[in-house]
Design a protein around this motif. Structure first.
Motif, PDB file in Angstrom:
ATOM      1  N   GLU A 156       0.851  -1.187   0.000  1.00 51.59           N
ATOM      2  CA  GLU A 156       0.000   0.000   0.000  1.00 51.59           C
ATOM      3  C   GLU A 156       0.886   1.236   0.000  1.00 51.59           C
ATOM      4  N   PHE A 157       0.779   2.046  -1.044  1.00 52.90           N
ATOM      5  CA  PHE A 157       1.650   3.202  -1.221  1.00 52.90           C
ATOM      6  C   PHE A 157       1.084   4.433  -0.522  1.00 52.90           C
ATOM      7  N   GLU A 158       1.971   5.252   0.043  1.00 54.16           N
ATOM      8  CA  GLU A 158       1.543   6.509   0.648  1.00 54.16           C
ATOM      9  C   GLU A 158       1.251   7.563  -0.412  1.00 54.16           C
ATOM     10  N   ARG A 159       1.944   7.484  -1.526  1.00 52.24           N
ATOM     11  CA  ARG A 159       1.726   8.401  -2.639  1.00 52.24           C
ATOM     12  C   ARG A 159       1.390   7.584  -3.873  1.00 52.24           C
ATOM     13  N   TRP A 160       0.350   8.021  -4.602  1.00 51.38           N
ATOM     14  CA  TRP A 160      -0.015   7.333  -5.832  1.00 51.38           C
ATOM     15  C   TRP A 160      -0.607   8.350  -6.786  1.00 51.38           C
ATOM     16  N   PRO A 161      -0.737   8.019  -8.069  1.00 53.26           N
ATOM     17  CA  PRO A 161      -1.087   9.027  -9.076  1.00 53.26           C
ATOM     18  C   PRO A 161      -2.347   9.832  -8.791  1.00 53.26           C
ATOM     19  N   GLU A 162      -3.409   9.219  -8.273  1.00 49.98           N
ATOM     20  CA  GLU A 162      -4.668   9.935  -8.075  1.00 49.98           C
ATOM     21  C   GLU A 162      -4.952  10.221  -6.597  1.00 49.98           C
ATOM     22  N   ALA A 163      -3.897  10.302  -5.799  1.00 52.35           N
ATOM     23  CA  ALA A 163      -4.065  10.525  -4.357  1.00 52.35           C
ATOM     24  C   ALA A 163      -4.748  11.854  -4.044  1.00 52.35           C
ATOM     25  N   GLU A 164      -4.531  12.860  -4.892  1.00 52.86           N
ATOM     26  CA  GLU A 164      -5.094  14.174  -4.614  1.00 52.86           C
ATOM     27  C   GLU A 164      -6.555  14.300  -5.012  1.00 52.86           C
ATOM     28  N   MET A 165      -7.067  13.345  -5.767  1.00 55.23           N
ATOM     29  CA  MET A 165      -8.465  13.439  -6.211  1.00 55.23           C
ATOM     30  C   MET A 165      -9.351  12.317  -5.673  1.00 55.23           C
ATOM     31  N   ARG A 166      -8.758  11.369  -4.947  1.00 53.79           N
ATOM     32  CA  ARG A 166      -9.545  10.257  -4.417  1.00 53.79           C
ATOM     33  C   ARG A 166      -9.170   9.975  -2.962  1.00 53.79           C
ATOM     34  N   GLN A 167     -10.157   9.510  -2.215  1.00 55.15           N
ATOM     35  CA  GLN A 167      -9.943   8.975  -0.877  1.00 55.15           C
ATOM     36  C   GLN A 167     -10.055   7.453  -0.968  1.00 55.15           C
TER      37      GLN A 167
END
Length: 213
Positions: A156-167
């Motif tokens: 489970e990554f702390e940062r991922w491509p759509e982290a800023e638009m999805r919970q």
């Protein structure tokens, strides 16, 4: 800066990243800084130039039901409970499972893993295909074929491509049934539950009565 300049910079960055990616793979991970290792993985695919359609013109979509085992003690006995990972919809309300377009330069399995990393920031062992569903997109009025896989999450990554638009949220099966907004994903969840009930001795957190979809 003009729109052409921005487009050119993005294009050049993409070309450089594509060129450097195989080089990084041949270098021991201790040599490459973590920031550089993650730079390509933090970029989502965009556009539909490579989108796959079948002979009837139906868009091909693939995704996963990401899950994990939660171990707990019940009356002195250890039991395993399944949790699944849901993500927020990019537009509108509700929660769903990660999914996206299957593109022509990748296998169905590769697309499932890629979309799950991009939208939910997790990966793991891709397991059985749960089935295929036909549905109509509310936004684009296009018929889709949706394929779903079970995915046992191990990273489970702390940062991922759509982290800023999805919970994202780990939930029990009962809650997943209640909050998942797409009927066909709820059916995929039931297919997943039936598969795990039949193949493993796992305590499923579910009330089967009254949960037909």
């Amino acid at each position: 800066m003009t729109g052409f300049s921005v487009s050119l910079i993005v294009s050049n960055f993409s070309n450089v990243a594509s060129y450097l990616s195989p080089i990084f793979e041949t270098i021991p991970s201790k040599v490459v800084p973590a920031q550089i290792e993650k730079v390509v993985s933090l970029v989502s695919r965009t556009g539909r130039d490579l989108q796959r359609y079948d002979n009837s013109g139906y868009r091909q979509v693939v995704g996963c039901v990401p899950y994990r085992y939660k171990t707990q003690q019940v009356y002195g006995t250890e039991s395993k409970e399944i949790e699944v990972l849901l993500i927020s919809a990019q537009k509108g309300k509700g929660m769903l499972f990660p999914k996206g377009g299957w593109e022509i330069d990748e296998s169905m399995e590769e697309a499932a893993l890629r979309e799950t990393i991009e939208e939910a920031g997790v990966t793991g062992e891709l397991e059985e295909k749960l089935g295929r569903w036909q549905y109509k997109s509310k936004r684009h009025n296009i018929i889709h074929h949706g394929y779903m896989f079970a995915l046992l999450v191990d990273q489970e990554f702390e940062r991922w491509p759509e982290a800023e638009m999805r919970q994202r949220k780990w939930v029990g099966l009962d809650e997943a049934r209640e909050v998942c907004q797409n009927w066909w994903m709820r059916e995929a969840l039931e297919a997943f539950v039936n598969l795990k009930c039949n193949t493993e001795e796992v305590e499923i957190e579910a009330n089967e009565s009254g949960n037909d979809v």
